[in-house]
Every structure is written in structure tokens, then in C-alpha cells.
Write a protein that holds these residues in place. Structure first.
Motif, PDB file in Angstrom:
ATOM      1  N   ILE A 148      25.405  28.604  16.492  1.00 49.12           N
ATOM      2  CA  ILE A 148      25.314  29.501  15.329  1.00 49.12           C
ATOM      3  C   ILE A 148      25.422  30.950  15.765  1.00 49.12           C
ATOM      4  CG2 ILE A 148      23.726  30.349  13.548  1.00 49.12           C
ATOM      5  CD1 ILE A 148      22.715  27.462  13.253  1.00 49.12           C
ATOM      6  N   VAL A 149      24.760  31.306  16.859  1.00 51.14           N
ATOM      7  CA  VAL A 149      24.841  32.677  17.384  1.00 51.14           C
ATOM      8  C   VAL A 149      26.277  33.020  17.753  1.00 51.14           C
ATOM      9  CG1 VAL A 149      24.232  34.131  19.354  1.00 51.14           C
ATOM     10  CG2 VAL A 149      22.450  32.852  18.157  1.00 51.14           C
ATOM     11  N   LEU A 150      26.944  32.127  18.470  1.00 52.30           N
ATOM     12  CA  LEU A 150      28.323  32.401  18.877  1.00 52.30           C
ATOM     13  C   LEU A 150      29.243  32.534  17.665  1.00 52.30           C
ATOM     14  CD1 LEU A 150      28.583  30.042  21.973  1.00 52.30           C
ATOM     15  CD2 LEU A 150      28.713  32.545  21.999  1.00 52.30           C
ATOM     16  N   ASN A 151      29.013  31.714  16.644  1.00 52.85           N
ATOM     17  CA  ASN A 151      29.818  31.842  15.431  1.00 52.85           C
ATOM     18  C   ASN A 151      29.554  33.156  14.719  1.00 52.85           C
ATOM     19  OD1 ASN A 151      31.124  29.397  15.738  1.00 52.85           O
ATOM     20  ND2 ASN A 151      29.668  28.236  14.497  1.00 52.85           N
ATOM     21  N   GLY A 152      28.358  33.694  14.911  1.00 54.95           N
ATOM     22  CA  GLY A 152      28.022  34.970  14.279  1.00 54.95           C
ATOM     23  C   GLY A 152      28.646  36.182  14.948  1.00 54.95           C
ATOM     24  N   VAL A 153      29.045  36.049  16.204  1.00 51.69           N
ATOM     25  CA  VAL A 153      29.597  37.206  16.920  1.00 51.69           C
ATOM     26  C   VAL A 153      31.108  37.109  17.113  1.00 51.69           C
ATOM     27  CG1 VAL A 153      27.435  37.595  18.154  1.00 51.69           C
ATOM     28  CG2 VAL A 153      29.229  36.233  19.255  1.00 51.69           C
ATOM     29  N   ARG A 154      31.714  35.978  16.759  1.00 52.63           N
ATOM     30  CA  ARG A 154      33.153  35.824  16.981  1.00 52.63           C
ATOM     31  C   ARG A 154      33.936  36.560  15.902  1.00 52.63           C
ATOM     32  NH1 ARG A 154      35.764  31.986  13.764  1.00 52.63           N
ATOM     33  NH2 ARG A 154      34.339  30.934  12.307  1.00 52.63           N
ATOM     34  N   ALA A 155      35.106  37.000  16.261  1.00 52.58           N
ATOM     35  CA  ALA A 155      35.993  37.648  15.301  1.00 52.58           C
ATOM     36  C   ALA A 155      36.685  36.591  14.445  1.00 52.58           C
ATOM     37  CB  ALA A 155      37.043  38.473  16.039  1.00 52.58           C
ATOM     38  N   GLU A 156      37.175  37.015  13.302  1.00 57.55           N
ATOM     39  CA  GLU A 156      37.940  36.106  12.454  1.00 57.55           C
ATOM     40  C   GLU A 156      39.161  35.611  13.227  1.00 57.55           C
ATOM     41  OE1 GLU A 156      40.102  36.061   8.046  1.00 57.55           O
ATOM     42  OE2 GLU A 156      38.971  37.820   8.731  1.00 57.55           O
ATOM     43  N   GLY A 157      39.372  34.315  13.193  1.00 53.88           N
ATOM     44  CA  GLY A 157      40.494  33.737  13.930  1.00 53.88           C
ATOM     45  C   GLY A 157      40.116  33.185  15.284  1.00 53.88           C
ATOM     46  N   THR A 158      38.935  33.565  15.777  1.00 52.77           N
ATOM     47  CA  THR A 158      38.452  33.008  17.042  1.00 52.77           C
ATOM     48  C   THR A 158      37.913  31.606  16.786  1.00 52.77           C
ATOM     49  OG1 THR A 158      37.845  35.210  17.814  1.00 52.77           O
ATOM     50  CG2 THR A 158      36.867  33.352  18.977  1.00 52.77           C
ATOM     51  N   PRO A 159      38.223  30.623  17.644  1.00 50.46           N
ATOM     52  CA  PRO A 159      37.780  29.239  17.386  1.00 50.46           C
ATOM     53  C   PRO A 159      36.271  29.145  17.198  1.00 50.46           C
ATOM     54  CG  PRO A 159      39.333  29.310  19.214  1.00 50.46           C
ATOM     55  CD  PRO A 159      39.004  30.738  18.881  1.00 50.46           C
ATOM     56  N   PRO A 160      35.823  28.506  16.108  1.00 48.50           N
ATOM     57  CA  PRO A 160      34.370  28.369  15.866  1.00 48.50           C
ATOM     58  C   PRO A 160      33.755  27.288  16.740  1.00 48.50           C
ATOM     59  CG  PRO A 160      35.574  27.240  14.152  1.00 48.50           C
ATOM     60  CD  PRO A 160      36.615  27.920  15.004  1.00 48.50           C
ATOM     61  N   GLN A 161      32.448  27.409  16.950  1.00 47.82           N
ATOM     62  CA  GLN A 161      31.687  26.387  17.659  1.00 47.82           C
ATOM     63  C   GLN A 161      31.241  25.322  16.658  1.00 47.82           C
ATOM     64  OE1 GLN A 161      31.056  26.697  21.231  1.00 47.82           O
ATOM     65  NE2 GLN A 161      32.730  28.079  20.728  1.00 47.82           N
ATOM     66  N   GLN A 162      31.372  24.073  17.041  1.00 47.57           N
ATOM     67  CA  GLN A 162      30.947  22.985  16.168  1.00 47.57           C
ATOM     68  C   GLN A 162      29.436  22.801  16.244  1.00 47.57           C
ATOM     69  OE1 GLN A 162      33.200  21.374  14.098  1.00 47.57           O
ATOM     70  NE2 GLN A 162      34.493  23.021  14.899  1.00 47.57           N
ATOM     71  N   LEU A 163      28.797  22.549  15.105  1.00 41.89           N
ATOM     72  CA  LEU A 163      27.355  22.302  15.060  1.00 41.89           C
ATOM     73  C   LEU A 163      27.119  20.806  15.262  1.00 41.89           C
ATOM     74  CD1 LEU A 163      26.284  24.617  12.094  1.00 41.89           C
ATOM     75  CD2 LEU A 163      26.457  25.141  14.530  1.00 41.89           C
ATOM     76  N   LEU A 164      27.063  20.401  16.522  1.00 41.76           N
ATOM     77  CA  LEU A 164      26.985  18.984  16.874  1.00 41.76           C
ATOM     78  C   LEU A 164      25.555  18.452  16.886  1.00 41.76           C
ATOM     79  CD1 LEU A 164      29.603  18.977  19.777  1.00 41.76           C
ATOM     80  CD2 LEU A 164      29.980  18.452  17.361  1.00 41.76           C
ATOM     81  N   VAL A 165      24.583  19.363  16.942  1.00 40.75           N
ATOM     82  CA  VAL A 165      23.179  18.964  16.988  1.00 40.75           C
ATOM     83  C   VAL A 165      22.538  19.264  15.633  1.00 40.75           C
ATOM     84  CG1 VAL A 165      20.955  19.338  18.132  1.00 40.75           C
ATOM     85  CG2 VAL A 165      23.078  19.417  19.468  1.00 40.75           C
ATOM     86  N   PRO A 166      21.872  18.297  15.008  1.00 45.54           N
ATOM     87  CA  PRO A 166      21.245  18.554  13.697  1.00 45.54           C
ATOM     88  C   PRO A 166      20.045  19.476  13.830  1.00 45.54           C
ATOM     89  CG  PRO A 166      20.671  16.369  14.493  1.00 45.54           C
ATOM     90  CD  PRO A 166      21.697  16.901  15.451  1.00 45.54           C
ATOM     91  N   PRO A 167      19.628  20.108  12.719  1.00 43.62           N
ATOM     92  CA  PRO A 167      18.465  21.001  12.772  1.00 43.62           C
ATOM     93  C   PRO A 167      17.166  20.217  12.895  1.00 43.62           C
ATOM     94  CG  PRO A 167      19.219  20.769  10.516  1.00 43.62           C
ATOM     95  CD  PRO A 167      20.233  20.046  11.365  1.00 43.62           C
ATOM     96  N   LEU A 168      16.100  20.929  13.201  1.00 44.20           N
ATOM     97  CA  LEU A 168      14.780  20.310  13.189  1.00 44.20           C
ATOM     98  C   LEU A 168      14.465  19.821  11.777  1.00 44.20           C
ATOM     99  CD1 LEU A 168      12.737  22.976  15.202  1.00 44.20           C
ATOM    100  CD2 LEU A 168      13.482  20.749  16.045  1.00 44.20           C
ATOM    101  N   ASN A 169      13.889  18.644  11.675  1.00 42.40           N
ATOM    102  CA  ASN A 169      13.448  18.197  10.355  1.00 42.40           C
ATOM    103  C   ASN A 169      12.033  18.715  10.093  1.00 42.40           C
ATOM    104  OD1 ASN A 169      11.541  16.333  11.531  1.00 42.40           O
ATOM    105  ND2 ASN A 169      13.238  14.896  11.875  1.00 42.40           N
ATOM    106  N   ASP A 170      11.528  18.480   8.898  1.00 43.98           N
ATOM    107  CA  ASP A 170      10.219  19.034   8.516  1.00 43.98           C
ATOM    108  C   ASP A 170       9.097  18.530   9.439  1.00 43.98           C
ATOM    109  OD1 ASP A 170      11.455  20.369   6.492  1.00 43.98           O
ATOM    110  OD2 ASP A 170      10.840  18.985   4.894  1.00 43.98           O
ATOM    111  N   THR A 171       9.169  17.267   9.785  1.00 43.19           N
ATOM    112  CA  THR A 171       8.131  16.701  10.656  1.00 43.19           C
ATOM    113  C   THR A 171       8.160  17.371  12.031  1.00 43.19           C
ATOM    114  OG1 THR A 171       8.224  14.564   9.533  1.00 43.19           O
ATOM    115  CG2 THR A 171       7.285  14.600  11.753  1.00 43.19           C
ATOM    116  N   GLU A 172       9.356  17.565  12.566  1.00 44.28           N
ATOM    117  CA  GLU A 172       9.487  18.203  13.878  1.00 44.28           C
ATOM    118  C   GLU A 172       8.990  19.642  13.848  1.00 44.28           C
ATOM    119  OE1 GLU A 172      13.255  15.990  16.018  1.00 44.28           O
ATOM    120  OE2 GLU A 172      13.664  17.455  14.447  1.00 44.28           O
TER     121      GLU A 172
END
Length: 223
Positions: A186-210
Motif C-alpha cells: 500500500i505504501v509503495l502504491n501511494g508513492v508511485r507515479a501514474e503509469g508505474t506498475p502497482p504492487q498487488q495486495l496479496l496478503v489480506p488485512p487483519l480481521n477484527d479478532t486479530e
């Protein structure tokens, strides 16, 4: 007297001492990474499979051992930065180093603790900063000149961003030691310029229990 026979035992002892030292350092690195700086030299001796006296012959106290382990880590950081700067693609070179730094911080509790302690030892902190910072800044500057970073992103931002990801890793480590990878992307996607390949979010977020479990673990550490 057979001089060759007489001299051979000391050579074997020196080789044994060198192997023992490497075993001690390797054990210390594992323990520091898993448990932080609260471990003892007895713990290191047990993990290395050597006597406590052997550890004390090589390192007078825990601080000396911490320094040795830390110096090795810094050398590896410097090598990783050099490799990333040499990457043919400026963006992927930056991603490569950012991932290395985040992974090292996230999976090495002791390194993060030493970095915090170094802020009270300005001379050593400056040495560390000056050894790595120029190359990291060059990695980011090269990416910026290539037009793969969003406008306004500065090299100094990345030092803060690495610590931000490390903060997530520290919070989530007891319940989900891999979730930092999501926030790194998410951080890398926030600093990349438009047209730069995005990073895939392959890991799910923490759930409420976690989240609740991580909060409880964090509260327990503060007691």
C-alpha cells in the motif's frame, strides 16, 4: 622434534575457535531477531551448542555481541542498497530495497530495538546513517528522475515509511507476522507515479479478532 606435528594442534584450535565464533554469532542473530535484546549470553551459548565460557572468551559482555551482530546487519543493508542501486529498472530497484528493509525490520525485533537505542548514541547513529543514507537517497533520486515516483516524494520520506511499516509489523507480529507485506505494498502504491506498475495486495488485512488479539498483546508488553 617434529615441528609440523607440534604446530598442528594450535592450527586446529584456531579453526575451532573461528567456527565457534560463527556459531555464536549465528545463534545470537536468531535469538535477537526472535526475542529482542532481553536475551542472555547463556541463551546464546545454549542455542549455539557451546559452553558459556566459550561465549565469554569471544565476547566479554552482551553489548560486544550485540555490536558484532549489528555490524553484520549494517554490512548486509549496505550490500542490499548497492545491489538495488545497480538494478536496471529504477522503480524495481527501489521496490527491491524497500522490501528488503521492511522485511529485515519486520522479522528482526532486535535490529529495531538497537536502532532505537542508537538514537541515544549519536556517534554510532551518525556512522550508521552515513554508511547507508547516501545510497538510499541515490536509489530514490534515480527513481524520481526516471519519473516513476509521485510528485513531491523525497528521499527522506522512505526512512519514515520503512519505520511506519515496521510499526505495523511490531503491532501484528504476535497474531499475523506476514501482514506487514500488505501495508508495504500500500505504501509503495501511494508513492508511485501514474503509469508505474502497482504492487498487488496479496496478503489480506487483519480481521477484527486479530486486531483485538494484537491490541491485547501490545497492552501486555507495556505492563
Amino acid at each position: 622434534m617434529n615441528h609440523a606435528t607440534a604446530l598442528s594442534p594450535p592450527r586446529r584450535l584456531r579453526a575451532d575457535a573461528a567456527r565457534n565464533q560463527q556459531r555464536i554469532i549465528a545463534a545470537a542473530r536468531e535469538l535477537f531477531a526472535d526475542h529482542g535484546l532481553e536475551i542472555t549470553l547463556d541463551d546464546v551459548a545454549e542455542r549455539a551448542g557451546v559452553g558459556v565460557g566459550t561465549v565469554y572468551r569471544r565476547f566479554a559482555n552482551k553489548k560486544e555481541l550485540i555490536t558484532e551482530v549489528f555490524e553484520q546487519s549494517i554490512s548486509e543493508f549496505a550490500e542490499a542498497a548497492d545491489a538495488a542501486y545497480s538494478h536496471a529498472d529504477p522503480w524495481f530497484g527501489l521496490v527491491e530495497f524497500f522490501e528488503y528493509a521492511c522485511r529485515h525490520m519486520a522479522m528482526n525485533r532486535g535490529f529495531s530495538e538497537v536502532m532505537l537505542e542508537l538514537e541515544d548514541d549519536m556517534e554510532r547513529f551518525v556512522v550508521v546513517r552515513d554508511r547507508i543514507k547516501p545510497t538510499v537517497m541515490a536509489i530514490v533520486e534515480r527513481a524520481r528522475q526516471a519519473g516513476v515516483l509521485a510528485p513531491g516524494i523525497e528521499p527522506s520520506d522512505f526512512f519514515a515509511l520503512i519505520h511506519m511499516v515496521d510499526g505495523i509489523a511490531e503491532f501484528a507480529r504476535p497474531v499475523n507476522p506476514d501482514v506487514w507485506q500488505r501495508y508495504m505494498a500500500i505504501v509503495l502504491n501511494g508513492v508511485r507515479a501514474e503509469g508505474t506498475p502497482p504492487q498487488q495486495l496479496l496478503v489480506p488485512p487483519l480481521n477484527d479478532t486479530e486486531v483485538e488479539q494484537a491490541k491485547g498483546a501490545c497492552a501486555g508488553r507495556k505492563r
